[in-house]
Design an enzyme around this catalytic site. Structure first.
Site, PDB file in Angstrom:
ATOM      1  CG  ASP A 155      -2.070  -0.913   1.186  1.00 36.85           C
ATOM      2  OD1 ASP A 155      -2.363  -1.435   0.094  1.00 36.85           O
ATOM      3  OD2 ASP A 155      -2.715  -1.118   2.236  1.00 36.85           O
ATOM      4  CG  MET A 156       1.937   5.470  -1.880  1.00 37.41           C
ATOM      5  SD  MET A 156       3.675   5.010  -1.648  1.00 37.41           S
ATOM      6  CE  MET A 156       4.100   4.385  -3.282  1.00 37.41           C
ATOM      7  NE  ARG A 208      -4.824  -1.519  -4.266  1.00 35.70           N
ATOM      8  CZ  ARG A 208      -4.439  -1.857  -3.027  1.00 35.70           C
ATOM      9  NH1 ARG A 208      -3.950  -0.954  -2.206  1.00 35.70           N
ATOM     10  NH2 ARG A 208      -4.524  -3.111  -2.629  1.00 35.70           N
ATOM     11  CE  LYS A 211     -11.511   9.806  -7.489  1.00 41.57           C
ATOM     12  NZ  LYS A 211     -12.833  10.412  -7.258  1.00 41.57           N
ATOM     13  CB  THR A 250     -11.944   4.781  -8.220  1.00 41.97           C
ATOM     14  OG1 THR A 250     -12.737   5.929  -7.896  1.00 41.97           O
ATOM     15  CG2 THR A 250     -12.375   4.258  -9.585  1.00 41.97           C
ATOM     16  CB  ALA A 315     -11.819  11.715   5.874  1.00 44.45           C
TER      17      ALA A 315
HETATM   18  C1  LIG Z   1      -8.827  -1.153  -3.185  1.00 45.35           C
HETATM   19  C2  LIG Z   1      -8.382   0.179  -2.680  1.00 45.35           C
HETATM   20  C3  LIG Z   1      -7.121   0.326  -2.148  1.00 45.35           C
HETATM   21  C4  LIG Z   1      -6.665   1.566  -1.725  1.00 45.35           C
HETATM   22  N1  LIG Z   1      -5.369   1.712  -1.312  1.00 45.35           N
HETATM   23  C5  LIG Z   1      -4.913   2.939  -1.006  1.00 45.35           C
HETATM   24  C6  LIG Z   1      -3.545   3.166  -0.721  1.00 45.35           C
HETATM   25  O1  LIG Z   1      -2.708   2.253  -0.724  1.00 45.35           O
HETATM   26  N2  LIG Z   1      -3.148   4.441  -0.438  1.00 45.35           N
HETATM   27  C7  LIG Z   1      -4.029   5.492  -0.427  1.00 45.35           C
HETATM   28  O2  LIG Z   1      -3.620   6.632  -0.209  1.00 45.35           O
HETATM   29  N3  LIG Z   1      -5.349   5.291  -0.664  1.00 45.35           N
HETATM   30  C8  LIG Z   1      -5.793   4.063  -0.959  1.00 45.35           C
HETATM   31  N4  LIG Z   1      -7.130   3.888  -1.243  1.00 45.35           N
HETATM   32  C9  LIG Z   1      -8.096   4.965  -0.928  1.00 45.35           C
HETATM   33  C10 LIG Z   1      -8.245   5.951  -2.065  1.00 45.35           C
HETATM   34  O3  LIG Z   1      -7.072   6.717  -2.196  1.00 45.35           O
HETATM   35  C11 LIG Z   1      -9.445   6.892  -1.815  1.00 45.35           C
HETATM   36  O4  LIG Z   1      -9.248   7.608  -0.626  1.00 45.35           O
HETATM   37  C12 LIG Z   1     -10.788   6.172  -1.710  1.00 45.35           C
HETATM   38  O5  LIG Z   1     -10.857   5.100  -2.588  1.00 45.35           O
HETATM   39  C13 LIG Z   1     -11.936   7.133  -2.046  1.00 45.35           C
HETATM   40  O6  LIG Z   1     -11.766   7.645  -3.326  1.00 45.35           O
HETATM   41  P1  LIG Z   1     -12.686   7.253  -4.593  1.00 45.35           P
HETATM   42  O7  LIG Z   1     -11.755   6.933  -5.697  1.00 45.35           O
HETATM   43  O8  LIG Z   1     -13.643   6.188  -4.247  1.00 45.35           O
HETATM   44  O9  LIG Z   1     -13.384   8.601  -4.991  1.00 45.35           O
HETATM   45  P2  LIG Z   1     -14.276   9.632  -4.166  1.00 45.35           P
HETATM   46  O10 LIG Z   1     -14.438  10.784  -5.064  1.00 45.35           O
HETATM   47  O11 LIG Z   1     -13.717   9.856  -2.789  1.00 45.35           O
HETATM   48  O12 LIG Z   1     -15.643   8.876  -3.996  1.00 45.35           O
HETATM   49  C14 LIG Z   1     -16.481   8.590  -5.103  1.00 45.35           C
HETATM   50  C15 LIG Z   1     -17.773   8.011  -4.568  1.00 45.35           C
HETATM   51  O13 LIG Z   1     -17.508   6.741  -3.953  1.00 45.35           O
HETATM   52  C16 LIG Z   1     -18.272   6.572  -2.783  1.00 45.35           C
HETATM   53  N5  LIG Z   1     -17.368   6.486  -1.631  1.00 45.35           N
HETATM   54  C17 LIG Z   1     -16.037   6.718  -1.629  1.00 45.35           C
HETATM   55  N6  LIG Z   1     -15.525   6.496  -0.403  1.00 45.35           N
HETATM   56  C18 LIG Z   1     -16.557   6.134   0.390  1.00 45.35           C
HETATM   57  C19 LIG Z   1     -16.670   5.780   1.758  1.00 45.35           C
HETATM   58  N7  LIG Z   1     -15.623   5.752   2.571  1.00 45.35           N
HETATM   59  N8  LIG Z   1     -17.899   5.450   2.232  1.00 45.35           N
HETATM   60  C20 LIG Z   1     -18.966   5.468   1.407  1.00 45.35           C
HETATM   61  N9  LIG Z   1     -18.925   5.798   0.108  1.00 45.35           N
HETATM   62  C21 LIG Z   1     -17.730   6.122  -0.400  1.00 45.35           C
HETATM   63  C22 LIG Z   1     -19.181   7.769  -2.698  1.00 45.35           C
HETATM   64  O14 LIG Z   1     -20.380   7.453  -3.356  1.00 45.35           O
HETATM   65  C23 LIG Z   1     -18.423   8.826  -3.444  1.00 45.35           C
HETATM   66  O15 LIG Z   1     -19.254   9.822  -3.954  1.00 45.35           O
HETATM   67  C24 LIG Z   1      -7.558   2.670  -1.745  1.00 45.35           C
HETATM   68  C25 LIG Z   1      -8.834   2.527  -2.270  1.00 45.35           C
HETATM   69  C26 LIG Z   1      -9.237   1.313  -2.766  1.00 45.35           C
HETATM   70  C27 LIG Z   1     -10.601   1.202  -3.362  1.00 45.35           C
END
Ligand SMILES: Cc1cc2nc3c(=O)[nH]c(=O)nc-3n(C[C@H](O)[C@H](O)[C@H](O)COP(=O)(O)OP(=O)(O)OC[C@H]3O[C@@H](n4cnc5c(N)ncnc54)[C@H](O)[C@@H]3O)c2cc1C
Length: 340
Positions: A155-156, A208, A211, A250, A315
């Site tokens: 993970d990052m 992977r 965002k 995402t 958050a």
């Molecule tokens: C498999 C996986 C691994 C990840 N690994 C890392 C990592 O190693 N390092 C890192 O910095 N980040 C990691 N992340 C987290 C990532 O960086 C984002 O913070 C997170 O995925 C939310 O961003 P989004 O792309 O879903 O978009 P967003 O714009 O945040 O969300 C889009 C939509 O998704 C839904 N959604 C998103 N999050 C939530 C929530 N918590 N609860 C309910 N609904 C939600 C909502 O409907 C929202 O409108 C990971 C995410 C995933 C899916």
């Protein structure tokens, strides 16, 4: 296509949206700040109200509980990766114990015929505390992964760890190359990421794309969500075209639809990439993608150290905070006292 309407990426935010986004940004920063406060974490883990909400995002506190969730996901046609919760350990002994837990997890996944795939945070392995210990912990995990032909994703974490994380992965990558393999995570929010992606594509790295879940200074990351989303779209297309089995991580339906359009127009087969989502987030979308014939891997965290992970999930979506507040009020009304 999973939803209607073309995807549009604006450079500038329309005024009302920008105004609405300001309090959300402040709330997000506060929650992410709280996620790093250990004293608040100790309190939160004792409150029953947060614990019930936590169950939505965390597959249990024990490996046995996680195994039940993993089996259920597999039965629903979903792939999985397991995260043994914990980060920023404060002792070398804790880091070694976390590596032991990963090794036990790999053994259990192999014994039960579940997806042999784990996700590891280097700050949990001792990065920044004792880098030699960190290296030896990750080495042990990769060696066991090689025995089981298991995939290990590093993970990052925040931008101060990016160079060290990529360097350690490059160094240890040969341990299970061709025997399960390993990969890294890249965050669209960081300004450096396009250059990292170019280098990693040239190395045939398994990437992977996410965002980015951490508060970062504007000097290294885009402060505006619109810029992060636009960067994500560009990087996603680059990876789908040239990456080695990229993971599109995402829940953003607009970006997922853009990916679906891109692979359809480019004739990119569904077995050349996968989507990834978090346990408990957008289960409807996970299932719809599986039904449409796409690979979806769910990130399944378990363990007692859930506080920072949980706060990052709050958050990400202000509605989650409202849910927690409603639960607290309901609990207060019902007169239930917190357990110790
Ligand atoms: C498999 C996986 C691994 C990840 N690994 C890392 C990592 O190693 N390092 C890192 O910095 N980040 C990691 N992340 C987290 C990532 O960086 C984002 O913070 C997170 O995925 C939310 O961003 P989004 O792309 O879903 O978009 P967003 O714009 O945040 O969300 C889009 C939509 O998704 C839904 N959604 C998103 N999050 C939530 C929530 N918590 N609860 C309910 N609904 C939600 C909502 O409907 C929202 O409108 C990971 C995410 C995933 C899916």
């Amino acid at each position: 296509m999973l939803a209607h309407g073309p995807s549009r990426y604006h450079r500038s935010v329309p005024a009302p949206t920008a105004l609405r986004a300001a309090p959300e940004r402040a709330l997000r920063s506060s929650l992410l700040w709280l996620s790093r406060r250990r004293s608040v974490g100790r309190l939160a883990t004792r409150l029953p109200v947060t614990r019930s909400m936590v169950a939505r995002f965390v597959a249990g506190e024990t490996l046995d509980e996680a195994l039940v969730a993993l089996q259920r996901l597999r039965d629903a046609g979903l792939r999985t990766t397991v995260d043994v919760l914990g980060e920023a350990v404060t002792s070398v002994a804790d880091a070694a114990a976390a590596a032991d837990e990963y090794i036990a997890t790999l053994d259990a996944l192999a014994a039960r015929g579940l997806d042999r795939n784990v996700s590891v945070k280097l700050s949990q392995m001792g990065l920044g505390l004792d880098d030699d210990a960190c290296r030896s912990n990750v080495r042990r995990i990769l060696e066991r992964a090689a025995e089981h032909e298991a995939f290990v994703r590093i993970d990052m974490e925040d931008h101060t760890t990016t160079d060290a994380t990529l360097a350690l992965w490059r160094d240890l990558r040969p341990i299970n190359a061709g025997r399960g393999d390993s990969g890294v995570v890249i965050q669209a929010a960081l300004r450096r990421t396009p250059a990292d992606v170019d280098a990693l594509i040239a190395e045939r790295a398994r990437i992977r794309l996410c965002k980015g879940a951490y508060v970062e200074p504007a000097s290294v990351a885009f402060p505006d969500k619109f810029d992060v989303d636009a960067a994500y779209g560009r990087l996603m297309e680059r990876l789908l075209a040239d990456g080695a089995f990229p993971a599109i991580a995402t829940h953003d339906e607009r970006l997922i639809n853009r990916a679906l359009r891109f692979v359809r127009h480019g004739g990119i087969a569904a077995d050349r990439f996968e989507f990834q989502m978090l346990y408990g987030v957008r289960r409807d979308l996970q299932e719809r993608l599986v039904r449409a014939g796409f690979g979806v891997r769910v990130y399944v965290p378990f363990g007692t150290q859930w506080y920072p992970y949980f706060m990052r999930r709050l958050a990400e979506r202000p509605a989650n905070v409202a849910f927690v507040l409603r639960s607290i009020l309901r609990e207060g009304r019902d007169g239930r006292a917190p357990t110790s």
